[in-house]
Design an enzyme around this catalytic site. Structure first.
Site, PDB file in Angstrom:
ATOM      1  N   SER A   1      -3.446  -5.958   5.651  1.00 18.93           N
ATOM      2  CA  SER A   1      -2.304  -6.105   6.550  1.00 18.93           C
ATOM      3  C   SER A   1      -1.685  -7.489   6.391  1.00 18.93           C
ATOM      4  CB  SER A   1      -2.752  -5.906   7.995  1.00 18.93           C
ATOM      5  OG  SER A   1      -3.659  -6.932   8.346  1.00 18.93           O
ATOM      6  N   LYS A   2      -0.681  -7.744   7.178  1.00 18.40           N
ATOM      7  CA  LYS A   2       0.066  -9.007   7.086  1.00 18.40           C
ATOM      8  C   LYS A   2      -0.846 -10.234   7.115  1.00 18.40           C
ATOM      9  CE  LYS A   2       1.882  -5.754   8.518  1.00 18.40           C
ATOM     10  NZ  LYS A   2       0.957  -4.837   8.894  1.00 18.40           N
ATOM     11  N   ARG A   3      -1.859 -10.154   7.967  1.00 21.61           N
ATOM     12  CA  ARG A   3      -2.695 -11.358   8.089  1.00 21.61           C
ATOM     13  C   ARG A   3      -3.518 -11.660   6.842  1.00 21.61           C
ATOM     14  NH1 ARG A   3      -7.748  -9.626   9.388  1.00 21.61           N
ATOM     15  NH2 ARG A   3      -7.823  -7.397   9.796  1.00 21.61           N
ATOM     16  N   HIS A   4      -3.473 -10.777   5.854  1.00 23.38           N
ATOM     17  CA  HIS A   4      -4.182 -11.047   4.611  1.00 23.38           C
ATOM     18  C   HIS A   4      -3.290 -11.776   3.609  1.00 23.38           C
ATOM     19  CE1 HIS A   4      -7.761  -8.889   5.666  1.00 23.38           C
ATOM     20  NE2 HIS A   4      -7.077  -7.801   5.956  1.00 23.38           N
ATOM     21  N   GLY A   5      -2.167 -12.289   4.072  1.00 22.10           N
ATOM     22  CA  GLY A   5      -1.274 -12.963   3.141  1.00 22.10           C
ATOM     23  C   GLY A   5      -0.257 -11.996   2.595  1.00 22.10           C
TER      24      GLY A   5
END
Length: 450
Positions: free
Chosen positions: A224-228
């Site tokens: 997801s987004k929080r993985h870059g």
RNA sequence: GCCCCCAUGGUCUAGCGGUUAUGACGCCGCCCUUUCAAGGCGGAGAUCGCGGGUUCGAGCCCCGCUGGGGGUACCA
């Protein structure tokens, strides 16, 4: 063969989505079939023209071209309503106001047996699921699995206001578009049983399914987004090449017997097969993407590279710097930190100045190098520069780096740059000498005050 | 809770009953070298999640377990 890519209109094209799009596209190309695109917008809120355009844009960037005009579900409300009404008329579905609370209460009473409601003549439309039989999902990638009907709740296929829900919509749209192969993310796997139920009620045959495993982040959770960089838009901004992204993404969860890692589009079209897609989720590894990207980047024609760098940076006249930077960068975004000093002047790296130019010896060598460079007659070429500096090396008995690093810091402001001769040449005689002079002045006044 | 799926070095991946378990990324070392890269060479790193079977023989077949993931909405 007819395949389709049907993303939900969230604006960003997720890497996992890009992969299923690519697989569909390869399938179509490899078999001479058609690749269709459809925006699944049963959620009206998200289906803004901007979001839809962003997805198209990302697909275009990846050079995944599609056939026909995309079909928008919102424009097809009548068709969905028609199917729902037919199901209602045949007694295969009913209207019920039961919601989550009622379902919960039912399970407290009936255990795992699926919720079975009463026809109330109002409320959401639920499909009647019998207690007999099972839905058998046949999947090209994962084989066969059975979902007992008895455990399945009567599922909602349309809201009380008549608008269709996703499961009904995909099934109807796929059928109407004549889709033969449904290739999508594994998050839809369990739900396929429901879609099979709807299809059966409609009296239609299911297409061939293939559920490709989800992509995970390094922590093992869904990417997801929080993985870059989780979307192709982000990859694009980070300076990755579409052809490299395609190559990498094709390889995530798929490999051939030779363990080949670089594929042209033609090879991919010829060799790709759903049967060889891995069943287990893969972790997105940006380092490997970087590596692959670097290989593609270095093989680019100079004009092509220049154009792409100019597109990304919004600058012009990058050809010369691109030429001498090409072998040192892995992404387009690596270019500016390496070569920006040509255009914006030297960086202000205090630590580098002190480390490389902090001693009288270093300043002395830089002074000697400056003299040697000033003595270079035109033409100001790589060869002439190398010869001149070679002489400084001999005269001072210094190691190459003891002479070249001070020059580098003077020209670039930091300790990294393209090759020193190329850098001097590209900067030009006047600019190079004046940058050296500026540093020499600065360092000597600093020494005086100290 | 219930249903379904998955499981080979840190990561991706080859393997399809008999191999010193493949290759790649990353990591380490050496070479090259004007910095950084790139490139070349070499190295470390996997009791094939665990436990039972079947078999002369199991990463490959069967069962159980564990772990992870997905689904379970009048979301998609």
């Amino acid at each position: 063969m007819r395949v389709r890519f049907a993303p939900s209109p969230t604006g960003a094209l997720h890497i996992g989505g890009a992969r299923t799009a690519l697989y569909n596209w390869l399938l179509a190309r490899g078999s001479g079939g058609r690749f269709l695109l459809r925006i699944e917008d049963t959620d009206r809120e998200r289906s803004t023209p901007e979001n839809v355009e962003q997805i198209f844009d990302a697909l275009r960037w990846l050079e995944l071209d599609w056939d026909e005009e995309p079909i928008f579900q919102s424009a097809r409300g009548e068709r969905h309503a028609e199917v729902v009404q037919a199901l209602l008329d045949q007694g295969l579905a009913y209207r019920s106001t039961a919601g989550q609370d009622e379902i919960k209460a039912w399970h407290e009473q009936h255990g795992n047996r699926g919720f079975r409601g009463e026809d109330e003549g109002e409320g959401a439309v639920r499909l009647r699921v019998g207690d007999e039989g099972a839905a058998v999902v046949r999947d090209v990638i994962r084989g066969e699995s059975t979902f007992e009907n008895a455990l399945q709740d009567d599922l909602v296929i349309a809201r009380a206001d008549g608008t269709p829900l996703y499961h009904l919509a995909v099934v109807v749209d796929d059928h109407d578009m004549g889709i033969t192969h449904v290739v999508r993310g594994a998050d839809h796997y369990s739900n396929t049983a429901k879609q099979l139920l709807i299809l059966a009620a409609m009296g239609e045959e299911p297409p061939l399914y293939a559920h490709v495993p989800l992509l995970h982040g390094p922590d093992g959770k869904k990417l997801s987004k929080r993985h870059g960089a989780a979307s192709v838009q982000e990859l694009r901004e980070r300076g990755y090449l579409p052809e490299a992204v395609r190559n990498y993404v094709a390889l995530l969860g798929w490999g051939n017997e030779e363990s080949q890692e670089f594929f042209t589009t033609e090879e991919l079209e010829r060799e790709f097969s759903l049967e060889r897609v891995s069943k287990s989720p893969a972790v997105f590894d940006e380092q490997k993407l970087r590596h692959i990207n670097g290989r593609y980047l270095r093989e680019l024609e100079l004009d092509d590279l220049t154009r792409r760098l100019e597109d990304l940076t919004g600058r012009e006249g990058l050809r010369g710097a691109a030429e001498i930077s090409q072998e040192k960068i892995s992404t387009l975004a690596d270019f500016w930190p390496l070569a920006g000093f040509f255009f914006d002047g030297p960086l202000d790296d205090k630590a580098a100045r002190e480390k490389i130019l902090g001693t009288p010896e270093a300043l002395d060598r830089l002074t000697k190098a400056r003299e040697a460079l000033a003595a270079v007659d035109e033409p100001w070429t790589d060869e002439a520069l190398e010869t001149a500096l070679q002489r400084v090396l001999e005269d001072t008995g210094a190691k190459p780096r003891q002479v070249y690093q001070p020059i580098r810091v003077a020209l670039a402001g930091g300790t990294v740059s393209p090759g020193i001769f190329e850098t001097l040449r590209l900067l030009g005689r006047d600019e190079a000498l004046s940058r050296i002079d500026a540093v020499l002045n600065r360092m000597s006044t600093a020494a005086d005050t100290a």
